[in-house]
Design an enzyme around this catalytic site. Structure first.
Site, mmCIF file in Angstrom:
data_model
loop_
_atom_site.group_PDB
_atom_site.id
_atom_site.type_symbol
_atom_site.label_atom_id
_atom_site.label_comp_id
_atom_site.label_asym_id
_atom_site.label_seq_id
_atom_site.Cartn_x
_atom_site.Cartn_y
_atom_site.Cartn_z
ATOM 1 N N SER A 1 52.382 56.739 92.884
ATOM 2 C CA SER A 1 51.719 56.441 94.146
ATOM 3 C C SER A 1 50.300 56.982 94.241
ATOM 4 O O SER A 1 49.487 56.439 94.962
ATOM 5 C CB SER A 1 52.560 56.971 95.307
ATOM 6 O OG SER A 1 52.801 58.348 95.144
ATOM 7 N N HIS B 1 56.835 51.806 95.252
ATOM 8 C CA HIS B 1 55.494 51.210 95.275
ATOM 9 C C HIS B 1 55.417 49.993 94.358
ATOM 10 O O HIS B 1 54.342 49.681 93.831
ATOM 11 C CB HIS B 1 54.442 52.248 94.878
ATOM 12 C CG HIS B 1 54.183 53.260 95.948
ATOM 13 N ND1 HIS B 1 53.296 53.052 96.984
ATOM 14 C CD2 HIS B 1 54.730 54.479 96.170
ATOM 15 C CE1 HIS B 1 53.285 54.107 97.776
ATOM 16 N NE2 HIS B 1 54.155 54.985 97.316
ATOM 17 N N LYS C 1 57.741 49.879 102.701
ATOM 18 C CA LYS C 1 56.417 49.561 102.158
ATOM 19 C C LYS C 1 56.311 48.040 101.991
ATOM 20 O O LYS C 1 56.265 47.334 102.985
ATOM 21 C CB LYS C 1 56.192 50.331 100.852
ATOM 22 C CG LYS C 1 56.379 51.861 101.027
ATOM 23 C CD LYS C 1 55.926 52.634 99.812
ATOM 24 C CE LYS C 1 56.446 54.065 99.809
ATOM 25 N NZ LYS C 1 55.951 54.892 100.905
HETATM 26 C C1 LIG Z 1 57.729 56.929 95.298
HETATM 27 C C2 LIG Z 1 58.275 57.095 96.671
HETATM 28 N N1 LIG Z 1 59.593 57.303 96.829
HETATM 29 C C3 LIG Z 1 60.129 57.458 98.051
HETATM 30 C C4 LIG Z 1 59.370 57.410 99.195
HETATM 31 C C5 LIG Z 1 60.012 57.620 100.520
HETATM 32 O O1 LIG Z 1 60.307 56.410 101.114
HETATM 33 P P1 LIG Z 1 60.817 56.360 102.623
HETATM 34 O O2 LIG Z 1 59.600 56.258 103.457
HETATM 35 O O3 LIG Z 1 61.703 55.184 102.674
HETATM 36 O O4 LIG Z 1 61.567 57.626 102.872
HETATM 37 C C6 LIG Z 1 57.999 57.165 99.078
HETATM 38 C C7 LIG Z 1 57.172 57.071 100.304
HETATM 39 O O5 LIG Z 1 56.299 57.833 100.581
HETATM 40 C C8 LIG Z 1 57.437 57.025 97.793
HETATM 41 O O6 LIG Z 1 56.121 56.850 97.651
#
Ligand SMILES: Cc1ncc(COP(=O)(O)O)c(C=O)c1O
Lengths: 107, 419
Positions: free
Chosen positions: B194, B222, B253
């Site tokens: 990310s 992502h 997202k």
């Molecule tokens: C790689 C990754 N995994 C998990 C998450 C968490 O997702 P959620 O917003 O559904 O908790 C994010 C979000 O920031 C993320 O970038």
């Protein structure tokens, strides 16, 4: 290995100048850190026994575990989690002090 | 009701330290739906200002898409607002199971279980399946929620953990050899990272996993919906669709942007999560409007690749434009395009100046990214149109020229501003 450890303790007890075995330990830990944490193409990093490893951003505290495991295996000691703090692992010098303490404790 | 002054003072001091370190996070109030251009009140109390949004995860522009909104309305009408229960007591509707089935098909796995968020999916999955004979081997740049999940599994099951250098397959192989005696070995990676926007080498990871008898865990938050020719994710892009043992992803997202996440993968793993994963057992079910909308999102994406194609074109245009303008841009092949500034203060100054020019893009610095790696992370959306991106590029050039960094390489910028 035990001989090496004892040798180290005795050298320290004699209070002589930089004992040979300690240099070896220092070199070994530095080599491990270089291989384990520094990218091959990253030539900006200067690494010596006083380099800040964790607070300097070279080793993240989450990845420190392999360094701890390496040292424990190499010197046949077991460092309890509460002693394996980011502060204790922040420089090679402080790591050496920690190892020596545990080696001495083992007798 | 005891709130001793000593405690209060301690916490005040903590907050002051965060402020003093320049790490205090402030929210900016948005007075419009999430979109490519939004109305932002900043600083608090200022009149809302229209800006082009370059920092949302609204990759496919579905957060406020009419069909998605209509589906959520339908869910609200037909199944109500909320479940008032966790899934296994009385919180599972037909639509939850439908959504799980559709995710399974979309992601190319055997089964899927929904979680309140992907943070929860990552926090719950390892503890549910691992034991003291097992090892988790994670990329050093995985998301914070995975780190929490690993910590919980270490504490709760005594599984052990190791890390490998970011996307370094030689180092990963070394670790697989070192831990060859473990019962279960799980290789853990993000699909698209990310903060950097690079793709994990899933093809090589799968090959190593097969060679050393390890499982592969992929967080495709992502990537789901747009990476790969039909948007299935990083595994599709790298030619290993159908070969991932555990995929976690978010509905927050690309896949609609509301909330919710899942663990998708081997039947037994999903079944164990249904029995043991704590965030699944002890947190409320995904609300019906979100389940309806997410089903619609998957139907839209399965029937057409128009949105992900547009996103790809936008990302290419944007990346190319920034490089041509003379910025240092991290290499990658995703809609995340980090503009490297290296110096933390410079990243904040550039972000502030961009905002004045009508561009919303945020600076990231240590500890969110490694020290000396400060950057402005820009993110493309399928909803950006060409004139918007041209305006944004013009603003970047103006601000870049003001700070004298156009055409400078890493050494040049660090020479001028320090690291
Ligand atoms: C790689 C990754 N995994 C998990 C998450 C968490 O997702 P959620 O917003 O559904 O908790 C994010 C979000 O920031 C993320 O970038």
């Amino acid at each position: 290995m035990v001989g090496e450890i004892l040798g180290l303790g005795q050298a320290k007890a004699r209070g002589g100048s930089a004992p040979r075995k300690e240099r070896t330990m220092k070199q070994m830990i530095l080599d491990y850190i270089r291989n384990e944490y520094i990218d091959d193409d990253d030539d900006d990093v200067v690494l010596d026994e006083n380099t800040k490893l964790i607070s300097g951003g070279i080793v993240d505290s989450f990845s420190m575990v392999s360094l701890k495991r390496f040292i424990e295996k190499k010197y046949a000691i077991s460092i309890p989690d509460e002693e394996a703090s980011p502060e204790a692992f922040d420089t090679v010098n402080s790591i050496i002090a920690l190892v020596n303490r545990h080696v001495a404790k083992k007798g | 009701m005891a709130y001793p002054t000593t405690v209060k003072d301690t916490w005040r001091a903590d907050l002051d330290k965060i402020r003093g370190d320049g790490l205090y996070k402030e929210e900016r109030f948005i007075h419009s739906p999430q979109a490519a251009d939004i109305m932002v009140e900043f600083p608090a109390g200022a009149a809302p200002k229209e800006v082009i949004n370059l920092c949302s995860n609204n990759y496919l522009g579905l957060s406020s898409h009419p069909e998605v909104v209509a589906a959520a309305h339908r869910g609200l009408d037909e199944r109500g607002y909320g479940m008032s229960s966790v899934r296994f007591i009385c919180g599972t509707q037909d639509v939850h199971r439908t959504l799980e089935r559709k995710l399974t098909e979309f992601l190319g796995t055997e089964d899927t279980i929904l979680f309140p968020s992907c943070m929860d999916a990552n926090a719950g999955v390892f503890e549910a399946i691992l034991g003291p004979q097992d090892i988790m081997i994670s990329d050093r740049l995985v998301h914070a929620s995975i780190i929490d999940g690993i910590r919980l599994a270490k504490a709760g099951t005594n599984a052990i953990h190791d890390t490998y250098k970011h996307s370094d397959m030689k180092h990963l192989e070394q670790k697989l050899q070192e831990h060859a005696d473990k019962r279960v070995k799980v290789i853990i990676t993000d699909g698209v990272f990310s903060m950097d926007g690079d793709l994990a080498p899933m093809d090589e990871i799968v090959r190593l996993a097969e060679q050393y008898g390890a499982l592969v865990f992929l967080d495709d938050s992502h990537a789901s919906g747009f990476i790969g020719k039909t948007g299935r994710g990083t595994h599709e892009a790298k030619g290993v669709f159908g070969k991932i043992d555990i995929i976690t992803t978010t509905l927050g997202k690309g896949l609609g942007g509301a909330s919710g996440g899942c663990v998708s993968g081997r039947k037994e793993i999903v079944e164990l999560c249904r029995q043991k994963a704590r965030p699944y057992l002890f947190s409320n079910a995904v609300p019906p409007p979100i389940a309806y909308a997410a089903i619609t999102v998957l139907d839209l994406l399965s029937s057409s690749t128009v949105r992900r194609d547009k996103l790809e074109v936008n990302a290419k245009f944007w990346r190319h434009g920034l490089i041509e303008a003379g910025f240092v841009v991290k290499e990658g092949d995703s809609p995340i395009v980090p503009v490297m500034l290296f110096n933390a203060k410079l990243s904040q100054d550039v972000s502030r100046d961009l905002f004045a020019e009508g561009i919303y893009a945020v600076g990231f610095f240590f500890p969110v990214v490694p020290a000396g790696q400060a950057r402005i992370r820009t993110q493309m959306s399928a909803d950006h149109d060409r004139p918007m991106l041209e305006r944004a590029l013009a603003a970047f050039k103006k601000v870049g020229a003001k700070h004298g960094i156009l055409g400078l390489d890493k050494k040049g910028i660090i020479g001028k501003y320090g690291q």
